[in-house]
Design a protein around this motif. Sequence first.
Motif: not given
Length: 752
Positions: A452-481
Motif C-alpha cells: 500500500x505504501x508504494x506507487x502502484x500506477x504503471x503506464x506502458x507505451x507499446x509499439x507493434x510493427x509487422x511487415x510481410x510479403x507474399x509471392x505467388x509465382x503461379x497457381x501451384x505455389x505461394x510463399x510468404x515471409x
Amino acid sequence: MTSHICTRAHHGRAPTLSLRPLCALLAALPFAALAQDAALQTITVKAPKAAVQPVGAAAADAEALQSGRASSSDTASLLRNLPGVSLFGAGGVSSLPSVHGLSDDRLRIQVDGMDLVSSCGNHMNPPLSYIDPTRVGSVRLFAGVTPVSVGGDSIGATIQVDSPAPEFAAPGQGRLLKGQAGTFYRSNGNGMGANLSATYATEQMSLRYDGSTAQSDNYKAARDFKAAGPAASNKPTQWLGGDEVGSSSYKTRNHSLAYALRSDEHLVEMRLGLQDIPYQNYPNQRMDMTGNDSHQFNLRYQGQYAWGQLQARAYQEKTRHSMNFGEDKQFWYGPAGNVPGMPMDTEGKTTGLQVKGDIALSARDTLRVGAELQNYRLDDWWLPSGGGMAPNTFWNIRDGQRDRADVYGEWEARWNPQWLSQIGLRSSHVRSNSGAVQGYNANYNMEANAFNARDRKRSDSNVDMTALARYTPNANASYEVGFAHKTRSPNLYERYTWSTGGMAMRMINLAGDGNGYVGNMELKPETANTLSATADWHDATGEQWGVKFTPYLTYVNNYIDARRCSGSGAMSACTTANQTATTGFAYLQFANQDARLHGFDLSGFTDLGRTANWGQFALSGVVSYVHGTNRTTGDRLYGTMPLNARAALTQRLGAWTGTAELVMVTAKTRVSAVRNELPTAGYGLVNLRGSYEWKQVRLDFGIDNLFDRFYNHPQGGAYVGQGQTMAGTAVPWGVRVPGMGRSFNVGLTVKF
Ligand SMILES: [Cu+2]
C-alpha cells in the motif's frame, strides 16, 4: 457499387420507413465495431483469397465445427485441428488455447469482436468460455505474423470466434422464420446438453435467439491413476474411483439475443449475452468455480462507403465469479473442522470501443486504420471464513484497473498478380493500477502495508510493427515471409497479487501446475520479435492436394516467466528450501526473463479419389513442433508441446461423412525445472467420427479414444482435483491430470 441509403435523404429523397430507425441509430453511433469478415453477404468486400487469409491465417471448416460440437462443450476444442494449436487443460468448458508455444493472455482472443478478460486468479473464465460451441459460426486463427489490424496487447496468435452472421429474408421472400434444435450425449462423464436457436427476419430486420445448456459428471481415465478412496478424509461418502478424475464435472447455461437491421450498405447488430455457470470444477486447480454470471452487451456497425468499409463496435461485459471447494475437495478445515471452505469472489467489468476503416486508396493499395479503447475493472476479494482466514476480508486485488488505448495503420499493396506486401504499425498505451489491499488479519500486515505504501500506477507505451510479403509465382505455389514486433503488458494478477503467504500464493495460479504464485509490480511488458515464413504448394484449384510448411522463430524480451520467490516474514512460503526444491509444489514470483521459441507446422491434404461404391476418400494431416527456452536461466519454457501429429482419413458418400483420426504425441522430456513441471510419456489415440445428414436432421456420432488408451496430455497440468487442496503438502505431488478414456458421443440436430 455503392449507393448511400441514409445519405440519400440529404439529397431530397426520404429513406424508406423501415430504414429510419437504422439511420437514427447510425447517426447516434460515432464509433462502431468490426468483425474481421463482413458478416453480411451483400456488403462483403469481395477480395481474392490471399487478402482474406494473411500469413499464418487459417479458418476451421464448417464440418469440423459441427462434428466438434458433438464431442465437446469446450469452444476452445473447435481449434484443435488447426496447425500449431494445442489446448491447456482446465475446467470442462474452459481450456486455454496454446499456439506456437504461447497461450492464455499472450494470445489475443476475441469473441464476437470483444476482447474479454479473464477475471479470476486461476483464469477459470477465459474468453472462449463465454460462447457455447453450438453458437459458434466461425473460427479464425492468425498464427505466426499477425497483421496489426487484428493484433495488439498480445505477443502470439490472434483467435477470432464469432457467432453466425445475422440472416435476413431473401428479396421477395417477405418473412424468414427458421431455427435449429440440438441435443447430445457423451458416455464418458455422462455428459449431456441441449441447444436451441430461432431466427425471425424480414429483408431489413433479423432477430435471433440462441440458448444452450451442457453438463457433465466427472470423466474417467482409461485406467487407475491414483488409489480409489473418499474425496477427502472428512468426506467418507464422496467416493472416487481410481480412474475417476475428481473435480472435472461442470454445468453451464448460455443465452444470447441478437437484433440486426440492414440496408443495402449498412448493418447494425446488437447482441445481448447471458451466462450462468452454476459449477465448473477444476482437476488442476486447488479451487473450483462455484458460479460465473456474465452479462454482455455488444453493438456493432458495418457500412460500405465509396471510400471503403467502416466497422465499429461498442461492448460491455460484466462478470461475477465465485470460487470455493466443490464436491470432490475438502470443504471443512481447521482443527475442529469448523472453518467452512474458502469463499473467493471476483467482479470484472470490461468496456470496449473499436472503430476501423478499410480504405481503398487505389486498385493496388488498401489502407486500414483503426482505434481501440478498452477499460477493465477488477475486484478480487476473499471473505473471512474462520481460523487463519479471519476476521477481515482478504483483498487480493482491489479497484484493479487496466485501460488500453490503441491506434493503428496498415497498408496493403498488390503490386501485381505475383506480389503482395503488407506493413503495419500499432501504438498502444496501457495504464494499470491497484487500490490499497488488506489481509485476513495482522499476520498479513507487513506485506499489505509495504504494497500500500508504494506507487502502484504503471503506464506502458507499446509499439507493434509487422511487415510481410507474399509471392505467388503461379497457381501451384505461394510463399510468404513476415516479421512482427509485438508487445503485451502484464495482466493485473501478474502485476498486483501481493501476499507470499503460502495459502494465498496457492490461490494464484494461471498455469494449472499446482504451484503458488505472487505478483511483481516491477514487471515490464513482454516484447516478441517473430520471423515466420510459409510455403504453400497445391494443385491449381487448391482442392485436390496441398502442402503447407510454416517455420517460425520468436525472441521474447522480458518474457513473463517465474522464479522461485524469496522473502521473509512469518507467513512467507518463500523459504530457503523452496529455492532449490526439485520436487513438490513450488512457490514462484512472476519475473521478466528472456525467451526463445522456434518450431514449425507442416500440414497437408490430398484427395485419394472416388469409387462408385465407397464414395470419396481424403487424407489430411498436421505435424507441429515447438521448442521453448528461457534464455536468461537456460530452463525450458513451461507448458510447451512435444512433437505431435494428427492424421485423418475421411470418407464422403452421399449424406454420410466418416473420419478416422490418429493423434500421436511424443514424450515430453523438456520440462520447466523452476516450476517442477512433470514429464509425460508419448501416446497415440484413435478417434472415429461420423455424420449422416437428412434434409432437416443431422446425426453426429463418434468414439473418442477408441482403444481406451491411457494418456497424460503434456498440457493437462498437475492433479489437485480431490482432497485437502487448500493445504500445501496434503495433496500428493507428481500426479498428472490424465486424458479421457473411451467415450461414445452422439449428437442430433434438427432444423426447422
Ligand atoms: Cu476463479
